[in-house]
Write an enzyme that holds these catalytic residues in place. Structure first.
Site, PDB file in Angstrom:
ATOM      1  NE  ARG A  65      -3.890  -0.641   2.532  1.00 53.44           N
ATOM      2  CZ  ARG A  65      -4.624  -0.659   3.526  1.00 53.44           C
ATOM      3  NH1 ARG A  65      -4.549  -1.693   4.277  1.00 53.44           N
ATOM      4  NH2 ARG A  65      -5.741   0.123   3.577  1.00 53.44           N
ATOM      5  CB  SER A  72     -11.547   9.826   4.761  1.00 47.14           C
ATOM      6  OG  SER A  72     -11.744   8.852   3.731  1.00 47.14           O
ATOM      7  CG  ASP A  93     -13.483   1.484   5.833  1.00 44.82           C
ATOM      8  OD1 ASP A  93     -12.888   1.207   4.875  1.00 44.82           O
ATOM      9  OD2 ASP A  93     -13.165   1.640   7.016  1.00 44.82           O
ATOM     10  CE  LYS A 144      -9.769   1.767   2.165  1.00 53.17           C
ATOM     11  NZ  LYS A 144      -9.454   2.509   3.362  1.00 53.17           N
TER      12      LYS A 144
END
Length: 409
Positions: free
Chosen positions: A121, A190, A291, A318
């Site tokens: 990631r 976010s 999410d 993710k």
């Protein structure tokens, strides 16, 4: 562990587990004190265990009694900046990105490892800062080694990659001797997660000035103050049971804080969009609640209209490429999905036929498939169903308690 679900309704009342996101933040704050904090209502998921391992590696300590943690801070530890701590972050992106700046601040660096896709990631926002500040770093064979000294000052990073980078700096910079600034070079996504960080830090005595999510002024020489803290229920996990409710399944979700600062509380607003018989087109921007895409996709699959889930490019990074794995999940069950670079378009239907779903080592894909199975006409096999242990270890226990029928293969 692979399971085969026999489709059927669920019924009853369920309380979601404690918020993993808040627990990460409270544990880290407690570790940055000169005392012992009592943190109640903590579920020891694999991600939380990773954070506890890392604070121990940095000199903190913790004990557990039931669902209560007693976390002692690193304030009076003996510093050995010559030896870099080894921080095993498991598969927790939050743990890795939160601890990178803290390891530099507390110990002049660290050696970070992980499992699954974690070390793939992106960390480029930190690497760009390290290049500017003269921090040494190397990422090789799944190991990230960071070494160097940094000081108070201005820290610039993009806001549209992950809010976790902002949170990492918000924990580390108060420990500096002088005031620092975080400057975002692109709009913050976010925001709810940054709000959560600021809220927890405030509760532990840290002062930070949020200037319209464009700059954060962080006074220096601040350590957290030990306190008692209780973790509230998790809206992101509640979303899966609420998805079941949107399918007409009588599952009541209890124990949630209706005034929660959790960004995923917006699932409550989206819930009403998926009523059968409206036939209207639904478009949901998930940039502030990534999410929620898997449970929203399940809701969409049974809505009699086309739903577009947009601004979701970050979901490709993710535990799995969630745009691809959600597409594969619904397609395997007989649904239709059009996948774009950062969006999904899902035309709904009343029922899916069932089939075999690869859980892709992704807890949210597994839980989404389990909820979708309740409206399938044939059995649903989920491969790698143990992935729920990452965030919701007793998910299958709750599923069975609510009337779900499945066999472990």
């Amino acid at each position: 562990m692979d399971i085969r679900i026999t489709p059927g309704p669920l019924e009853g009342t369920v309380t979601p587990p404690p918020s993993k996101s808040i627990a990460h933040r409270a544990i880290l704050a407690a570790a940055l004190t000169n005392g012992t904090s009592t943190i109640q209502n903590v579920a020891l998921s694999q991600d939380i265990e990773a954070t506890l391992r890392c604070i121990s590696a940095l000199g903190g300590a913790w004990e557990r009694e039931g669902d209560t943690l007693y976390v002692s801070g690193v304030w009076h530890r003996e510093w050995d900046t010559a030896a870099l701590p080894h921080l095993d972050c498991g598969e927790s992106g939050s743990t890795l990105r939160f601890l990178i700046p803290l390891a530099l601040t507390l110990n002049n660096g660290g050696v970070f490892t992980g499992r699954g896709r974690l070390m793939e990631r992106p960390q480029q926002p930190y690497f760009d800062i390290f290049d500017e500040k003269g921090i040494s770093y190397e990422q090789k064979d799944g190991v990230l080694t960071i070494r160097g000294e940094w000081n108070a000052g201005e820290y610039r990073l993009p806001g549209n990659v992950s809010s976790q980078f902002v949170t990492g700096l918000l924990y580390a910079l108060p420990l500096m001797e002088w005031e620092s600034r975080i400057v975002l070079t692109s709009p913050l996504e976010s925001k709810g997660y940054v709000d959560m960080t600021l809220d927890v830090l405030k509760d532990f005595g840290i002062t930070i000035e949020n200037q319209n999510y464009e700059r954060f002024l962080v006074p220096g020489d601040q350590w957290c103050t030990a306190r008692d803290y209780t973790i509230e229920a998790d809206w992101s996990q509640a979303a899966f049971w609420m998805a079941a409710g949107s399918l007409g399944i009588p599952v009541e979700v209890t124990g949630l804080n209706d005034r929660s600062i959790q960004g995923d509380r917006v699932i409550d607003e989206h819930f009403a969009s998926f009523a059968w018989g409206t036939g209207r087109r639904v478009e949901i921007d998930v940039s502030d609640c990534p999410d929620l895409l898997p449970p929203l996709a399940v809701m969409a699959a049974f809505h009699d209209g086309t739903t577009r889930l947009t601004n979701a490019a970050r979901l490709r990074l993710k535990e799995s490429d969630r745009l691809a794995t959600v597409t594969k999940m619904l397609t395997a069950l007989g649904g239709q999905v059009e996948e774009g670079p950062d969006w999904l378009a899902i035309p709904g239907t009343r029922f899916l036929k069932g089939g075999t779903v690869d859980g892709a080592n992704d807890h949210r894909i597994v839980m989404a498939a389990a909820i979708a199975a309740t409206r399938c006409t044939g059995p649903v096999t989920i491969l790698g169903a143990e992935a729920v242990n990452k965030s919701y270890p007793n998910f299958w226990e709750e599923y069975r308690r609510l009337g779900g029928i499945f066999d472990v293969l």
